[in-house]
Scaffold this active site. Structure first.
Site, PDB file in Angstrom:
ATOM      1  N   GLY B  59      32.219  42.199  55.957  1.00 51.28           N
ATOM      2  CA  GLY B  59      33.385  41.603  55.310  1.00 51.28           C
ATOM      3  C   GLY B  59      34.615  42.439  55.625  1.00 51.28           C
ATOM      4  O   GLY B  59      34.573  43.676  55.556  1.00 51.28           O
ATOM      5  N   GLY B  61      37.844  41.726  54.279  1.00 52.08           N
ATOM      6  CA  GLY B  61      38.948  41.417  53.364  1.00 52.08           C
ATOM      7  C   GLY B  61      39.548  42.705  52.831  1.00 52.08           C
ATOM      8  O   GLY B  61      39.451  43.757  53.466  1.00 52.08           O
ATOM      9  N   ARG B 349      43.628  33.395  31.663  1.00 54.15           N
ATOM     10  CA  ARG B 349      43.136  32.239  32.410  1.00 54.15           C
ATOM     11  C   ARG B 349      42.039  31.466  31.690  1.00 54.15           C
ATOM     12  O   ARG B 349      42.052  30.244  31.653  1.00 54.15           O
ATOM     13  CB  ARG B 349      42.614  32.708  33.757  1.00 54.15           C
ATOM     14  CG  ARG B 349      43.721  33.224  34.617  1.00 54.15           C
ATOM     15  CD  ARG B 349      43.228  33.784  35.914  1.00 54.15           C
ATOM     16  NE  ARG B 349      44.387  34.146  36.720  1.00 54.15           N
ATOM     17  CZ  ARG B 349      44.317  34.742  37.895  1.00 54.15           C
ATOM     18  NH1 ARG B 349      43.137  35.032  38.412  1.00 54.15           N
ATOM     19  NH2 ARG B 349      45.400  35.029  38.563  1.00 54.15           N
ATOM     20  N   GLU B 444      35.113  41.650  45.207  1.00 52.05           N
ATOM     21  CA  GLU B 444      34.582  40.570  44.366  1.00 52.05           C
ATOM     22  C   GLU B 444      33.057  40.504  44.435  1.00 52.05           C
ATOM     23  O   GLU B 444      32.405  39.975  43.536  1.00 52.05           O
ATOM     24  CB  GLU B 444      35.192  39.225  44.793  1.00 52.05           C
ATOM     25  CG  GLU B 444      34.884  38.085  43.822  1.00 52.05           C
ATOM     26  CD  GLU B 444      35.526  36.762  44.217  1.00 52.05           C
ATOM     27  OE1 GLU B 444      36.382  36.745  45.117  1.00 52.05           O
ATOM     28  OE2 GLU B 444      35.167  35.733  43.609  1.00 52.05           O
ATOM     29  N   LEU B 460      43.172  41.901  43.643  1.00 54.34           N
ATOM     30  CA  LEU B 460      43.686  42.638  44.801  1.00 54.34           C
ATOM     31  C   LEU B 460      43.611  44.128  44.513  1.00 54.34           C
ATOM     32  O   LEU B 460      43.227  44.930  45.359  1.00 54.34           O
ATOM     33  CB  LEU B 460      45.132  42.225  45.075  1.00 54.34           C
ATOM     34  CG  LEU B 460      45.348  40.721  45.316  1.00 54.34           C
ATOM     35  CD1 LEU B 460      46.825  40.432  45.590  1.00 54.34           C
ATOM     36  CD2 LEU B 460      44.509  40.243  46.481  1.00 54.34           C
TER      37      LEU B 460
END
Lengths: 252, 656
Positions: B59, B61, B349, B444, B460
């Site tokens: 990964g 990211g 949220r 994540e 982030l």
């Protein structure tokens, strides 16, 4: 809606490709262009035919994965829009649409609509960075940067690396892509120490990859989904001239 | 619905239930000193010896890219892998709103401790205190690091950095780059990684999918990959393996994740012995563009930052047919402002999403199918002028118009919640190491920092904290402890892993059934959204636990994948991912059933306060649920890590 599409089919990098005609029924105006291709693929698989390969990922216009030439225009010609954000409401019932991969020597086709854009990565590897070793950073507010410069740097930094600029350019030049990064980093105080070397190395890599030269046609900026302006190319040319004259040295 | 299936839960839980397999290895001492003390106590690898160690990072990211770049800078030999055609395209790129940093540049009372407090509270007291404190501490270094790399954060006319506020916080600590913060941070990490590729310190493999972990003598020693262009299946060996492969929201089929996001890397690691923690903790983001039809392939998020200036409302009357501009003020229900006066439209949220579901369930939803609420900028445009609103949110407004064909400067947007982020993930200790020694998990993909609900602008932050600062330190410590025998590809464990991947790949092609991969994926998504989505019940989860194994059975007998395994085959790639999603879906439902309390994003209808808020049960569920694979998702064994709150007192979360 009913749409006819002529899609470029090519088994792999070494085989010859051709346009194949397909009819897509039940196209909704709310579909994105890629969802229309999804629908076509489901239709093909139901008939036992191999689906069309195309690159895509985020489907919200930011990852830069997707990109096809639609009726001769990179990303389909809607202003500031990637292929995944282009919607079928922009087309009419009965339309005939031609779909092709990006065409450039530096972007060889891998399969159907997919190309290899590794050349872009190698341009960045050549110098598209600021060498800031993790842990070495001063306080973020230590150096104020005029908002105008920061905003302009951001404009260049928005490039998503999709390659539409190259696909749109009759010379298949990567000047807009390269200049966006040169401009972004060159506008910031952090980017100054490597500024001369950066532009020289990135431009040299661009040439090595086989991209064409820039003749100021401007198709690139028209096709750019992030609307990166031609002024970045002027900025690159200015930096390149200066760096060449100084032989790459940062000392005046 | 039948209620045949029995969950694997004990009837009564003891107060302290941590078992040895899930020891978090939290350093002793006061919370403010844990990380610095631990950093000093950890073993180091001499700079000249680092080259001898190979670290695999899967990964690219924020977490993976940052970890790979940083470890390469330190001198390790790094091998990095991503399924995208370029490392720059990892899905971190799509994050919009911002990144938190406890800089207190606004002088509004922010501090490391406050960010720590907000994150623990926001996570509904289901995160590990020590990890969260470290995250808050590192948040300031991240902002410094990113600015040094040339990340063009928004600035004020003074030239200093600008901030904005985000859900679940009463201070302005969010740094941003218009609506493209993730993109800018991602490119910062990508550029740092590119520098190391050019220097020869990172061997970067794009369009390469990880399909298994190689475990030798109980330690992670490598991975098996498939080259997505040539179909070649290969093994790669290393001294440590990092998975930074993102979350699993795509188990719902429709989510805001990129189409390629998948659980395969972490799920296959789970099947090799890594425990999966809190799989049922998923975040449903309140501000997404509603579904427009059956063709829908993904959902698009509109940044939470929009709630800074947009007001959320629905008509007071159910089934009101009038267009929004025809509905007078006194016939509108600004339900977030009404229910949560102090946080208003910036309520966290999970709370905002559930509130939207409630008004839509009451028949007051707007747009096609009644699954939408208004997000209205009329007042903001009047107050600030259209140009200021354009400056702040221009790209988001344009995106909304492109997708819906409606102009949000003229009328309110319609939004509806969508699956966005998964707080659950592979269980890791304080060092971010999973239950397989040598297998580290960042971003994540791990479960560690967000508890049962993640606050905005903290994904982030976590990805970069793990990648730039935590993993490079803890992996050095692991390597320095030695004991790693030399291994080569002739080892039986390597051969076995390669063979099992090869056989599985062929198995998909050999089924030769009638249904496409997508048809199974959509069906799974509907089950998950219906029974393991915004609200969950004992009855519904038991039903899902019956349906999913049936679906799995159909998948393995009626799937049709055309083409071959020896070249580029996108359907084959998807088949492997969906096979894993089906198994994960079952574990998620089991976990959701076992946790008979509400907390954060996990809302059990049986466990709510009289006014409909999530009701935690700290006596019985104040733990991390870490599941061990034992052959079948339904037979997973639960291990519990007790959560201790020594600094912040357990309290009912209130945003009223």
């Amino acid at each position: 809606m009913k749409i006819t599409v002529n899609v470029w089919r090519q088994k792999n990098a070494s085989s010859k490709g051709r346009l194949e005609k397909y009819q897509v029924d039940h196209v909704s105006p709310d579909m994105s262009f890629l969802e229309m291709l999804d629908t076509l693929n489901q239709q093909l698989m139901a008939k036992g035919e191999v689906p069309i390969a195309f690159d895509h990922d985020c489907r919200e216009g930011i990852c830069g994965s997707c990109g096809v030439v639609i009726n001769g225009l990179a990303h389909g010609g809607q202003l500031a829009t990637t292929t995944c954000q282009l919607h079928m409401r922009k087309f009419k019932d009965g339309d005939n649409i031609t779909v092709e991969p990006w065409r450039a020597n530096a972007f060889p086709v891998i399969k159907d609509l997919m190309v290899d854009r590794g050349s872009f990565d190698r341009i960045i590897q050549a110098g598209g960075f600021i060498s800031a070793h993790t842990g070495s950073a001063p306080d973020a507010n230590g150096t104020p940067i005029p908002k105008e410069n920061a905003d302009l740097a951001f404009e260049g930094a928005q490039c998503i690396g999709c390659g539409a600029c190259v696909a749109a350019c009759p010379n298949a030049s990567a000047m807009l892509f390269t200049s966006a990064k040169v401009g972004h980093l060159g506008l910031l105080p952090q980017g100054q120490p490597e500024r001369q070397q950066r532009v020289l190395k990135m431009v040299a890599q661009m040439d090595t990859e086989g991209f064409g030269g820039c003749t100021n046609i401007g198709e690139c900026t028209a096709a750019c989904p992030k609307e990166i302006g031609l002024h970045f190319i002027s900025r690159l040319n200015r930096d390149l001239l200066g760096a060449t004259l100084r032989g790459g040295s940062t000392v005046d | 619905m039948t209620t045949e299936i029995k969950p694997q839960v004990d009837v009564r839980l003891p107060v302290e239930y941590t078992d040895a397999r899930v020891n978090a290895n939290i350093p002793a001492g006061p919370i403010e000193q844990k990380w610095s003390k631990h950093k000093f106590e950890m073993k180091l690898v001499n700079p000249s010896n680092r080259r001898k160690y190979t670290v695999i990072v899967v990964g690219t990211g924020l977490a993976g890219g940052a970890a790979a770049a940083t470890m390469a800078e330190m001198g390790y030999s790094v091998k990095a892998f991503c399924y995208q055609d370029s490392a720059r395209r990892a899905h971190s790129i799509a994050a919009q709103g911002g990144i938190n940093g406890a800089k207190n540049y606004r002088n509004d009372g922010d501090s490391v401790y406050r960010l720590f407090y907000d994150t623990i509270k926001g996570g509904d007291f289901r995160a590990r205190e020590a990890n969260v404190y470290r995250l808050a501490e590192l948040s300031v270094n991240i902002i410094d690091q990113c600015v040094a790399q040339g990340v063009p954060f928004a600035r004020e006319y003074s030239g200093y950095l600008d901030n904005r506020s985000f859900g679940g916080a009463q201070v302005s600590r969010t740094f941003y780059a218009r609506g493209q913060t993730g993109q800018q941070l991602m490119l910062g990490a990508y550029q740092a990684l590119s520098r190391q590729v050019a220097a020869g310190n990172v061997d970067l493999n794009e369009r390469t999918e990880m399909l298994d972990v190689i475990v030798i003598d109980g330690r992670a020693r490598g991975i098996v990959t498939r080259d997505m262009v040539t179909g070649k299946i290969e093994s790669h060996l290393a001294d440590a393996v990092v998975l930074a492969t993102g979350g699993y929201s795509n188990v719902f089929y429709l989510s805001t994740n990129a189409k390629g996001c998948n659980v395969t890397a972490t799920w296959r690691a789970h099947k090799r012995g890594a425990f999966f923690a809190n799989p049922c903790y998923t975040q449903i983001h309140p501000t997404c563009i509603p579904v427009s039809g059956d063709h829908q392939s993904k959902l698009t998020l509109m940044s939470e930052s929009l709630r800074n200036d947009g007001r959320v409302w629905v008509p007071l009357k159910a089934g009101d047919p009038r267009s929004p501009d025809k509905i007078p003020e006194d016939e509108r229900d600004y339900y977030l402002e009404r229910r949560y006066p102090s946080y208003g439209n910036l309520a966290p949220r999970d709370i905002s999403s559930r509130a939207a579901k409630i008004v839509c369930d009451e028949g007051r939803g707007v747009g096609p199918g009644g699954l939408g609420v208004y997000l209205d900028f009329t007042a903001a445009i009047k107050r600030l002028g259209e140009s200021t609103v354009r400056e702040r949110y221009g790209n988001l407004f344009d995106m909304y118009e492109r997708i819906t064909g409606e102009n949000p400067y003229k009328g309110p947007m319609r939004i509806y919640p969508a699956v966005h982020y998964t707080m659950g993930g592979l269980w890791v200790d304080y060092n971010l190491m999973s239950t397989i020694p040598g297998l580290f998990v960042g971003g994540e993909a791990n479960f560690s920092d967000h508890g049962a609900n993640r606050l905005g602008a903290s994904a982030l932050m976590q990805g970069l904290a793990d990648g730039y600062f935590v993993l490079p330190a803890t992996i050095s410590n692991y390597l320095a402890q030695g004991g790693l025998e030399k291994v080569d590809t002739t080892h039986s464990a390597v051969q076995e892993a390669v063979q099992s991947v090869t056989a599985l790949t062929q198995k998909f092609l050999d089924i030769k059934g009638t249904r496409t991969v997508d048809s199974f994926h959509r069906e799974l998504g509907k089950i998950m959204w219906e029974y393991c989505g915004m609200s969950r019940t004992d009855e519904g989860l038991r039903y899902a636990l019956q349906r999913i194994p049936e679906l799995r059975q159909q998948f393995w007998t009626d799937l049709r994948v055309l083409g071959s395994g020896d070249d580029l085959n996108q359907e084959l790639e998807k088949a492997g991912r969906v096979a894993d999603f089906i198994e994960l879906g079952e574990l998620m439902c089991l976990d959701a059933l076992e946790r008979a309390e509400s907390c954060g994003g996990h809302f059990r209808e049986e466990s709510q306060t009289p006014d409909g808020e999530a009701l935690r049960n700290d006596d019985d569920y104040c733990y991390v649920a870490a599941w061990e694979h034992t052959g079948e998702p339904s037979k997973a064994v639960l291990h519990r890590e007790t959560l201790h709150f020594e600094n912040i007192h357990l309290a009912q979360r209130s945003y009223k």
